[in-house]
Design an enzyme around this catalytic site. Sequence first.
Site, mmCIF file in Angstrom:
data_model
loop_
_atom_site.group_PDB
_atom_site.id
_atom_site.type_symbol
_atom_site.label_atom_id
_atom_site.label_comp_id
_atom_site.label_asym_id
_atom_site.label_seq_id
_atom_site.Cartn_x
_atom_site.Cartn_y
_atom_site.Cartn_z
ATOM 1 N NE ARG A 185 46.994 61.688 -22.737
ATOM 2 C CZ ARG A 185 48.260 61.360 -22.491
ATOM 3 N NH1 ARG A 185 49.046 60.974 -23.473
ATOM 4 N NH2 ARG A 185 48.736 61.398 -21.262
ATOM 5 C CB ILE A 186 44.587 67.541 -19.959
ATOM 6 C CG1 ILE A 186 44.828 66.126 -19.400
ATOM 7 C CG2 ILE A 186 43.625 68.305 -19.048
ATOM 8 C CD1 ILE A 186 45.534 66.072 -18.047
ATOM 9 N NE ARG B 35 52.233 66.909 -10.734
ATOM 10 C CZ ARG B 35 51.158 66.177 -11.032
ATOM 11 N NH1 ARG B 35 49.966 66.742 -11.164
ATOM 12 N NH2 ARG B 35 51.280 64.870 -11.179
ATOM 13 C CD GLU C 58 49.610 69.921 -4.645
ATOM 14 O OE1 GLU C 58 49.543 68.694 -4.496
ATOM 15 O OE2 GLU C 58 49.268 70.494 -5.682
ATOM 16 C CG HIS D 9 46.501 67.596 -6.707
ATOM 17 N ND1 HIS D 9 47.870 67.706 -6.699
ATOM 18 C CD2 HIS D 9 46.188 67.037 -7.919
ATOM 19 C CE1 HIS D 9 48.360 67.244 -7.835
ATOM 20 N NE2 HIS D 9 47.358 66.834 -8.592
HETATM 21 C C1 GLV Z 1 47.454 64.004 -10.972
HETATM 22 O O1 GLV Z 1 47.763 65.124 -10.700
HETATM 23 C C2 GLV Z 1 48.165 63.193 -11.924
HETATM 24 O O2 GLV Z 1 49.235 63.595 -12.404
HETATM 25 O O3 GLV Z 1 47.684 62.093 -12.225
#
Ligand code: GLV
Length: 330
Positions: free
Chosen positions: A157-158, A239, A268, A286
């Site tokens: 989707r992204i 990630r 992180e 992030h």
């Molecule tokens: C943010 O990194 C998420 O996975 O929602």
Amino acid sequence: MPRPRVFVSRVIPDAGLIPLREHCDVEVWPHNRAPSRDELIAACRDKDALVCLLTEKIDAAVLAAIPSVKIVANVAVGFDNLDVPAATAAGVVMSNTPGVLDETTADLAFALLMCAGRRLGEAERLMRSGTWTGWGIMQLMGQDINHATLGIVGFGRIGRALARRAAGFAMSVQYTDAVPAPADVAAGLNARFVDMDELLKTSDFVSLHVPLLPSTHHLIDAKAFAKMKKTAVLINTSRGPVVEEAALAAALRDGTIAAAGLDVYEHEPNISPELAALENVVLLPHIGSASVATRGKMAEIAARNVIAYFAGEAPPTALNPEVFERRAKG
Ligand code: GLV
């Protein structure tokens, strides 16, 4: 029936807290930091549900230490912090927040792409330093975004939302994924399927949109950088551990690639001091999904999963819905 007791591991937007408080007794971790493992376990000992963030690792040992918890609702779409098989074995439902943050995260990926390509971090630091001497023809020349080739790694989707943005800049879009997208989807986005090697070799911008899995850990390593163009720009909003951070720092320092834009890091909240010392990398903390509207929707979905569970309804975005179905069947 007594009200379910819920621990929320950070202050989250009211869109989540208000409905939760309507239906449950809610305890919110009051600090502006993640609870430690022991603190989380202590807070969950008398709770029926946990609403947590991606900073909390909920594995088999934690689940065993909090046996009263029946549902863990992650306020994030990525769930590499959750051990879903362990939860399934323990009869605990886990949920995430898919579908509401794609556009916001794609916005940020495109913003990073523009910042890193056009050297906006360096330019901003120059203005703040008080040392700008005026317009310079050789000053801060970066990479064109328009008409460049964008390589999208992970066409979910992204990744697809990023392709839509690229169209507005007349970019040529290619993508790679374990499974090619349906032909009509790829055609609608003007996106060409290529293998990883070709994508690395021919893209001006490489943007990562894969989940963190054993197979994607260090997907982008020294060997991958060696294949990329010297002018290439790497964008990571997925990630951190998908990229080998030490290899990235070396590639940026040695000119193996031109620049990078990062929203996520291998360890992180720490980032490697080598990266922080480089000019040709844009570093964000992030914030991919961090718009007011989207963070509200994420909090609300997490709350809805918890509320549904205790109302005897299927949690809408459960990662292991079979656990709820088993319980419903008795
Ligand atoms: C943010 O990194 C998420 O996975 O929602």
